[in-house]
Design an enzyme around this catalytic site. Structure first.
Site, PDB file in Angstrom:
ATOM      1  N   ASP A  34       5.737  -7.354 -19.388  1.00  0.00           N
ATOM      2  CA  ASP A  34       6.568  -6.196 -18.989  1.00  0.00           C
ATOM      3  C   ASP A  34       5.987  -5.463 -17.775  1.00  0.00           C
ATOM      4  O   ASP A  34       6.500  -4.421 -17.365  1.00  0.00           O
ATOM      5  CB  ASP A  34       6.739  -5.228 -20.162  1.00  0.00           C
ATOM      6  CG  ASP A  34       5.416  -4.649 -20.634  1.00  0.00           C
ATOM      7  OD1 ASP A  34       4.365  -4.984 -20.034  1.00  0.00           O
ATOM      8  OD2 ASP A  34       5.418  -3.846 -21.585  1.00  0.00           O
ATOM      9  N   GLY A  35       4.895  -5.979 -17.200  1.00  0.00           N
ATOM     10  CA  GLY A  35       4.322  -5.378 -15.991  1.00  0.00           C
ATOM     11  C   GLY A  35       3.196  -4.400 -16.263  1.00  0.00           C
ATOM     12  O   GLY A  35       2.500  -3.979 -15.329  1.00  0.00           O
ATOM     13  N   GLU A  36       2.984  -4.006 -17.530  1.00  0.00           N
ATOM     14  CA  GLU A  36       1.878  -3.085 -17.813  1.00  0.00           C
ATOM     15  C   GLU A  36       0.539  -3.784 -17.562  1.00  0.00           C
ATOM     16  O   GLU A  36       0.426  -4.997 -17.711  1.00  0.00           O
ATOM     17  CB  GLU A  36       1.955  -2.595 -19.270  1.00  0.00           C
ATOM     18  CG  GLU A  36       3.128  -1.657 -19.494  1.00  0.00           C
ATOM     19  CD  GLU A  36       3.157  -1.061 -20.894  1.00  0.00           C
ATOM     20  OE1 GLU A  36       2.247  -1.355 -21.701  1.00  0.00           O
ATOM     21  OE2 GLU A  36       4.096  -0.299 -21.178  1.00  0.00           O
ATOM     22  N   ASP A 168       3.787  11.057  18.432  1.00  0.00           N
ATOM     23  CA  ASP A 168       4.449  12.277  17.945  1.00  0.00           C
ATOM     24  C   ASP A 168       3.502  13.467  18.094  1.00  0.00           C
ATOM     25  O   ASP A 168       2.291  13.300  18.250  1.00  0.00           O
ATOM     26  CB  ASP A 168       5.008  12.143  16.522  1.00  0.00           C
ATOM     27  CG  ASP A 168       3.947  11.829  15.499  1.00  0.00           C
ATOM     28  OD1 ASP A 168       2.870  12.446  15.544  1.00  0.00           O
ATOM     29  OD2 ASP A 168       4.195  10.962  14.636  1.00  0.00           O
ATOM     30  N   LYS A 192       8.826  13.357  18.975  1.00  0.00           N
ATOM     31  CA  LYS A 192       9.620  12.447  18.130  1.00  0.00           C
ATOM     32  C   LYS A 192      10.458  13.267  17.168  1.00  0.00           C
ATOM     33  O   LYS A 192      10.003  14.293  16.670  1.00  0.00           O
ATOM     34  CB  LYS A 192       8.645  11.548  17.357  1.00  0.00           C
ATOM     35  CG  LYS A 192       9.274  10.634  16.337  1.00  0.00           C
ATOM     36  CD  LYS A 192       8.228   9.758  15.674  1.00  0.00           C
ATOM     37  CE  LYS A 192       7.728  10.333  14.368  1.00  0.00           C
ATOM     38  NZ  LYS A 192       6.797   9.428  13.662  1.00  0.00           N
TER      39      LYS A 192
HETATM   40  C1  R5P Z   1       4.229  10.028  11.333  1.00  0.00           C
HETATM   41  O1  R5P Z   1       4.205  11.182  11.615  1.00  0.00           O
HETATM   42  C2  R5P Z   1       3.071   9.087  11.343  1.00  0.00           C
HETATM   43  O2  R5P Z   1       2.029   9.509  12.177  1.00  0.00           O
HETATM   44  C3  R5P Z   1       3.543   7.716  11.740  1.00  0.00           C
HETATM   45  O3  R5P Z   1       3.957   7.757  13.083  1.00  0.00           O
HETATM   46  C4  R5P Z   1       4.685   7.283  10.883  1.00  0.00           C
HETATM   47  O4  R5P Z   1       4.396   7.490   9.532  1.00  0.00           O
HETATM   48  C5  R5P Z   1       5.020   5.825  11.128  1.00  0.00           C
HETATM   49  O5  R5P Z   1       6.105   5.473  10.337  1.00  0.00           O
HETATM   50  P1  R5P Z   1       7.131   4.381  10.807  1.00  0.00           P
HETATM   51  O6  R5P Z   1       6.364   3.145  11.160  1.00  0.00           O
HETATM   52  O7  R5P Z   1       8.030   4.190   9.604  1.00  0.00           O
HETATM   53  O8  R5P Z   1       7.903   4.950  11.955  1.00  0.00           O
END
Ligand code: R5P
Length: 298
Positions: A34-36, A168, A192
Protein backbone atom coordinates in the site's frame (compact mmCIF):
# COMPACT_ATOMS: atom_id res chain seq x y z
CA UNK A 1 29.74 9.40 13.66
CA UNK A 2 27.31 7.05 11.85
CA UNK A 3 26.01 8.02 8.44
CA UNK A 4 22.64 6.82 7.11
CA UNK A 5 20.87 7.53 3.85
CA UNK A 6 17.21 7.72 2.98
CA UNK A 7 16.19 6.69 -0.53
CA UNK A 8 16.21 10.11 -2.18
CA UNK A 9 19.93 10.52 -2.97
CA UNK A 10 22.01 7.48 -2.08
CA UNK A 11 24.83 8.43 -4.55
CA UNK A 12 25.37 11.72 -2.66
CA UNK A 13 25.46 9.86 0.68
CA UNK A 14 28.09 7.47 -0.75
CA UNK A 15 30.20 10.42 -1.94
CA UNK A 16 29.98 12.12 1.47
CA UNK A 17 31.01 8.83 3.11
CA UNK A 18 34.07 8.61 0.85
CA UNK A 19 35.02 12.20 1.75
CA UNK A 20 34.68 11.33 5.46
CA UNK A 21 36.59 8.05 4.97
CA UNK A 22 33.66 6.07 6.35
CA UNK A 23 30.74 4.00 5.02
CA UNK A 24 27.01 4.54 4.79
CA UNK A 25 25.58 2.37 7.60
CA UNK A 26 23.03 -0.22 6.52
CA UNK A 27 19.32 0.37 6.95
CA UNK A 28 16.20 -1.16 5.48
CA UNK A 29 13.44 0.87 3.93
CA UNK A 30 10.72 -1.67 3.24
CA UNK A 31 7.77 -0.55 1.14
CA UNK A 32 4.48 -2.34 1.79
CA UNK A 33 2.09 -2.99 -1.12
CA UNK A 34 0.00 0.00 0.00
CA UNK A 35 3.07 2.29 -0.16
CA UNK A 36 3.65 2.60 3.60
CA UNK A 37 7.29 2.46 4.72
CA UNK A 38 8.87 0.38 7.49
CA UNK A 39 12.31 1.65 8.49
CA UNK A 40 14.99 -0.23 10.38
CA UNK A 41 18.52 0.98 11.03
CA UNK A 42 20.90 -1.96 11.00
CA UNK A 43 23.93 -0.62 12.85
CA UNK A 44 24.66 0.22 16.49
CA UNK A 45 24.24 3.91 17.21
CA UNK A 46 24.38 4.00 21.01
CA UNK A 47 25.99 7.32 22.05
CA UNK A 48 26.83 8.06 18.41
CA UNK A 49 26.30 11.25 16.46
CA UNK A 50 24.01 10.10 13.68
CA UNK A 51 23.85 11.88 10.33
CA UNK A 52 20.99 11.22 7.93
CA UNK A 53 21.38 12.29 4.29
CA UNK A 54 17.99 12.91 2.74
CA UNK A 55 17.19 15.76 0.35
CA UNK A 56 13.42 16.08 0.43
CA UNK A 57 12.90 16.11 -3.30
CA UNK A 58 9.69 15.01 -5.01
CA UNK A 59 7.86 13.02 -3.78
CA UNK A 60 8.68 15.28 -0.82
CA UNK A 61 6.08 13.73 1.50
CA UNK A 62 7.62 10.25 1.18
CA UNK A 63 11.16 11.56 1.58
CA UNK A 64 10.21 13.61 4.64
CA UNK A 65 8.53 10.59 6.23
CA UNK A 66 11.61 8.43 5.60
CA UNK A 67 13.73 11.12 7.27
CA UNK A 68 11.37 11.31 10.26
CA UNK A 69 11.32 7.49 10.64
CA UNK A 70 15.12 7.20 10.32
CA UNK A 71 15.57 9.92 12.98
CA UNK A 72 13.06 8.26 15.27
CA UNK A 73 14.74 4.86 14.82
CA UNK A 74 18.17 6.38 15.58
CA UNK A 75 17.01 8.16 18.73
CA UNK A 76 15.11 5.09 19.98
CA UNK A 77 18.29 3.06 19.43
CA UNK A 78 20.34 5.35 21.66
CA UNK A 79 21.88 7.91 19.29
CA UNK A 80 23.42 10.87 21.08
CA UNK A 81 22.39 13.32 18.37
CA UNK A 82 20.73 13.32 14.97
CA UNK A 83 21.76 15.73 12.22
CA UNK A 84 19.56 15.82 9.14
CA UNK A 85 21.44 16.77 5.97
CA UNK A 86 18.68 18.00 3.69
CA UNK A 87 20.58 19.73 0.86
CA UNK A 88 17.31 20.44 -0.93
CA UNK A 89 14.59 21.35 1.56
CA UNK A 90 11.18 20.44 0.19
CA UNK A 91 8.24 22.78 0.85
CA UNK A 92 10.62 25.69 1.51
CA UNK A 93 8.63 27.96 -0.78
CA UNK A 94 5.66 27.64 1.58
CA UNK A 95 7.32 29.49 4.43
CA UNK A 96 4.59 32.04 5.05
CA UNK A 97 0.97 32.78 4.20
CA UNK A 98 0.85 34.20 0.66
CA UNK A 99 -2.93 34.25 0.35
CA UNK A 100 -5.62 34.12 3.04
CA UNK A 101 -6.50 30.61 4.12
CA UNK A 102 -3.14 29.00 3.23
CA UNK A 103 -1.11 26.75 5.55
CA UNK A 104 2.51 27.48 6.48
CA UNK A 105 3.59 24.02 5.37
CA UNK A 106 7.28 24.51 6.16
CA UNK A 107 6.48 25.30 9.79
CA UNK A 108 4.47 22.06 10.09
CA UNK A 109 7.51 20.17 8.76
CA UNK A 110 9.94 21.90 11.15
CA UNK A 111 7.65 21.11 14.10
CA UNK A 112 7.63 17.46 13.04
CA UNK A 113 11.46 17.43 12.79
CA UNK A 114 11.60 18.70 16.33
CA UNK A 115 9.07 16.14 17.56
CA UNK A 116 11.21 13.25 16.18
CA UNK A 117 14.24 14.68 18.00
CA UNK A 118 16.24 15.92 15.03
CA UNK A 119 18.88 18.13 16.69
CA UNK A 120 20.24 20.00 13.71
CA UNK A 121 19.50 20.52 10.02
CA UNK A 122 21.99 21.32 7.27
CA UNK A 123 20.65 22.68 4.02
CA UNK A 124 21.78 24.59 0.93
CA UNK A 125 20.73 27.76 -0.85
CA UNK A 126 17.35 28.21 0.70
CA UNK A 127 14.85 30.18 -1.28
CA UNK A 128 15.01 33.14 1.14
CA UNK A 129 17.31 34.03 4.03
CA UNK A 130 14.24 34.18 6.27
CA UNK A 131 13.68 30.41 6.09
CA UNK A 132 16.13 29.55 8.93
CA UNK A 133 13.95 31.77 11.15
CA UNK A 134 11.11 29.24 10.77
CA UNK A 135 13.39 26.65 12.42
CA UNK A 136 13.14 26.11 16.15
CA UNK A 137 16.22 23.82 16.02
CA UNK A 138 19.72 24.78 14.85
CA UNK A 139 19.92 25.10 11.08
CA UNK A 140 23.15 25.49 9.11
CA UNK A 141 22.49 27.29 5.84
CA UNK A 142 25.26 26.50 3.36
CA UNK A 143 25.69 27.64 -0.23
CA UNK A 144 26.88 26.30 -3.56
CA UNK A 145 27.87 29.80 -4.66
CA UNK A 146 31.61 29.36 -3.85
CA UNK A 147 31.55 26.17 -5.98
CA UNK A 148 29.89 28.07 -8.82
CA UNK A 149 32.31 31.00 -8.52
CA UNK A 150 35.26 28.57 -8.78
CA UNK A 151 33.75 26.95 -11.90
CA UNK A 152 33.13 30.35 -13.53
CA UNK A 153 36.76 31.30 -12.84
CA UNK A 154 37.95 27.93 -14.14
CA UNK A 155 36.11 28.55 -17.41
CA UNK A 156 37.88 31.90 -17.67
CA UNK A 157 34.62 33.84 -17.89
CA UNK A 158 34.91 37.44 -16.79
CA UNK A 159 36.12 40.79 -18.02
CA UNK A 160 33.91 43.14 -19.98
CA UNK A 161 32.04 40.49 -21.95
CA UNK A 162 30.38 38.65 -19.06
CA UNK A 163 27.51 39.67 -16.83
CA UNK A 164 25.77 37.77 -14.03
CA UNK A 165 21.98 37.61 -14.10
CA UNK A 166 19.38 37.10 -11.42
CA UNK A 167 16.23 35.87 -13.16
CA UNK A 168 14.02 37.46 -10.50
CA UNK A 169 14.20 40.28 -8.00
CA UNK A 170 14.14 37.80 -5.10
CA UNK A 171 17.62 36.63 -6.15
CA UNK A 172 19.34 40.00 -5.73
CA UNK A 173 21.11 39.03 -2.51
CA UNK A 174 22.41 35.82 -4.12
CA UNK A 175 23.68 37.64 -7.21
CA UNK A 176 25.42 40.30 -5.12
CA UNK A 177 27.22 37.60 -3.12
CA UNK A 178 28.54 35.75 -6.18
CA UNK A 179 29.43 39.05 -7.84
CA UNK A 180 31.62 39.87 -4.83
CA UNK A 181 33.21 36.41 -4.99
CA UNK A 182 34.09 37.16 -8.62
CA UNK A 183 35.81 40.47 -7.91
CA UNK A 184 32.65 42.55 -8.42
CA UNK A 185 31.59 41.00 -11.71
CA UNK A 186 28.71 43.17 -12.99
CA UNK A 187 25.18 41.86 -12.65
CA UNK A 188 21.72 42.57 -13.98
CA UNK A 189 18.33 41.60 -12.63
CA UNK A 190 15.15 40.59 -14.35
CA UNK A 191 11.72 41.48 -13.09
CA UNK A 192 9.72 38.27 -13.25
CA UNK A 193 6.01 37.92 -12.80
CA UNK A 194 4.55 34.57 -11.76
CA UNK A 195 0.82 33.89 -11.80
CA UNK A 196 0.30 32.31 -8.35
CA UNK A 197 -2.73 30.35 -9.52
CA UNK A 198 -1.20 28.78 -12.67
CA UNK A 199 2.55 29.03 -11.90
CA UNK A 200 3.06 30.59 -15.35
CA UNK A 201 6.05 33.01 -15.52
CA UNK A 202 6.67 36.10 -17.66
CA UNK A 203 9.82 38.23 -17.82
CA UNK A 204 8.70 41.84 -17.49
CA UNK A 205 11.89 43.90 -17.60
CA UNK A 206 15.68 43.43 -17.73
CA UNK A 207 17.43 45.94 -15.48
CA UNK A 208 21.02 46.51 -16.61
CA UNK A 209 23.21 46.12 -19.66
CA UNK A 210 23.50 42.77 -21.43
CA UNK A 211 26.92 41.70 -22.72
CA UNK A 212 28.15 38.90 -25.03
CA UNK A 213 28.03 36.23 -22.31
CA UNK A 214 25.45 35.97 -19.54
CA UNK A 215 25.60 33.72 -16.49
CA UNK A 216 22.22 33.18 -14.84
CA UNK A 217 22.36 32.22 -11.15
CA UNK A 218 19.31 30.88 -9.30
CA UNK A 219 18.44 28.63 -6.38
CA UNK A 220 16.36 25.98 -8.16
CA UNK A 221 14.87 24.80 -11.41
CA UNK A 222 11.47 23.22 -11.07
CA UNK A 223 9.36 23.47 -14.23
CA UNK A 224 12.24 25.21 -16.03
CA UNK A 225 9.91 28.08 -16.96
CA UNK A 226 12.01 30.78 -15.24
CA UNK A 227 15.28 29.79 -16.92
CA UNK A 228 13.79 29.20 -20.36
CA UNK A 229 11.97 32.55 -20.35
CA UNK A 230 15.01 34.39 -18.93
CA UNK A 231 17.31 32.89 -21.59
CA UNK A 232 14.89 33.92 -24.36
CA UNK A 233 14.67 37.48 -23.03
CA UNK A 234 18.48 37.73 -22.69
CA UNK A 235 19.09 36.45 -26.23
CA UNK A 236 16.53 38.97 -27.48
CA UNK A 237 18.64 41.69 -25.82
CA UNK A 238 21.80 40.52 -27.59
CA UNK A 239 23.37 37.81 -25.39
CA UNK A 240 25.34 35.32 -27.51
CA UNK A 241 26.25 32.79 -24.80
CA UNK A 242 23.90 31.84 -21.98
CA UNK A 243 25.08 29.75 -19.03
CA UNK A 244 23.04 28.76 -16.01
CA UNK A 245 24.17 27.94 -12.46
CA UNK A 246 21.43 26.57 -10.24
CA UNK A 247 21.86 24.74 -6.95
CA UNK A 248 18.82 22.47 -6.97
CA UNK A 249 17.86 20.55 -10.14
CA UNK A 250 14.35 19.63 -9.04
CA UNK A 251 13.40 19.15 -12.71
CA UNK A 252 9.68 18.52 -12.47
CA UNK A 253 7.74 17.07 -15.43
CA UNK A 254 9.40 17.85 -18.78
CA UNK A 255 11.99 20.35 -17.45
CA UNK A 256 14.98 18.35 -18.88
CA UNK A 257 13.51 18.48 -22.39
CA UNK A 258 12.56 22.14 -22.33
CA UNK A 259 16.00 23.07 -20.97
CA UNK A 260 17.78 21.02 -23.64
CA UNK A 261 15.61 22.68 -26.33
CA UNK A 262 16.06 26.17 -24.83
CA UNK A 263 18.31 29.12 -25.67
CA UNK A 264 20.68 28.05 -22.87
CA UNK A 265 24.17 26.73 -23.72
CA UNK A 266 24.92 24.82 -20.51
CA UNK A 267 23.10 24.20 -17.24
CA UNK A 268 25.36 23.68 -14.20
CA UNK A 269 23.64 22.20 -11.15
CA UNK A 270 24.69 20.41 -7.98
CA UNK A 271 23.88 16.91 -6.79
CA UNK A 272 21.64 18.27 -4.00
CA UNK A 273 18.94 16.51 -5.99
CA UNK A 274 19.59 13.14 -7.62
CA UNK A 275 19.02 13.32 -11.39
CA UNK A 276 18.74 9.79 -12.79
CA UNK A 277 20.64 9.02 -16.02
CA UNK A 278 17.44 8.97 -18.09
CA UNK A 279 16.59 12.55 -16.92
CA UNK A 280 20.08 13.92 -17.70
CA UNK A 281 20.57 15.81 -20.96
CA UNK A 282 23.58 16.90 -23.05
CA UNK A 283 23.59 20.53 -21.81
CA UNK A 284 23.65 19.42 -18.14
CA UNK A 285 26.78 19.54 -15.93
CA UNK A 286 26.64 18.27 -12.33
CA UNK A 287 28.98 19.56 -9.59
CA UNK A 288 29.12 17.68 -6.28
CA UNK A 289 28.31 19.17 -2.88
CA UNK A 290 29.88 16.18 -1.10
CA UNK A 291 33.17 17.89 -0.14
CA UNK A 292 31.32 20.91 1.29
CA UNK A 293 28.94 18.70 3.28
CA UNK A 294 31.77 16.52 4.55
CA UNK A 295 33.63 19.67 5.59
CA UNK A 296 30.60 20.85 7.56
CA UNK A 297 30.23 17.47 9.28
CA UNK A 298 33.89 16.69 9.86
C1 R5P B 1 11.73 31.49 -7.68
O1 R5P B 1 11.57 32.54 -7.16
C2 R5P B 1 12.97 30.65 -7.63
O2 R5P B 1 14.12 31.39 -7.34
C3 R5P B 1 13.13 29.92 -8.93
O3 R5P B 1 13.40 30.85 -9.94
C4 R5P B 1 11.88 29.16 -9.27
O4 R5P B 1 11.44 28.42 -8.17
C5 R5P B 1 12.11 28.25 -10.45
O5 R5P B 1 10.92 27.59 -10.75
P1 R5P B 1 10.58 27.18 -12.23
O6 R5P B 1 11.72 26.38 -12.77
O7 R5P B 1 9.31 26.36 -12.08
O8 R5P B 1 10.31 28.43 -13.00
Amino acid sequence: MKLFSGSSNRPLAEKIAIELKTKVSPSEIFVFPDGERRIQIQDTVVDEDVVIIQPTTPPAEIHYFELFFLADAAKRSGAKSVTAVVPYLGYQRQDHVFRDGEAVSLEVIVNTMQSVSIDKVISFDLHTIKIPEVFSIPMLHLSALPLFAREIQKQGWGGLDTVLVSPDMGGIRRIKIISEMLKDMPYVTIEKNRDLATGHVEMEEIRGEITHRVVIVDDMISSGGTIVKAAQALRAKGAKEVYVFVTHPVFSSDAPKILQDSAVDKVYVTDSVFVPKERQFPKLRILSLAPVIAGALG
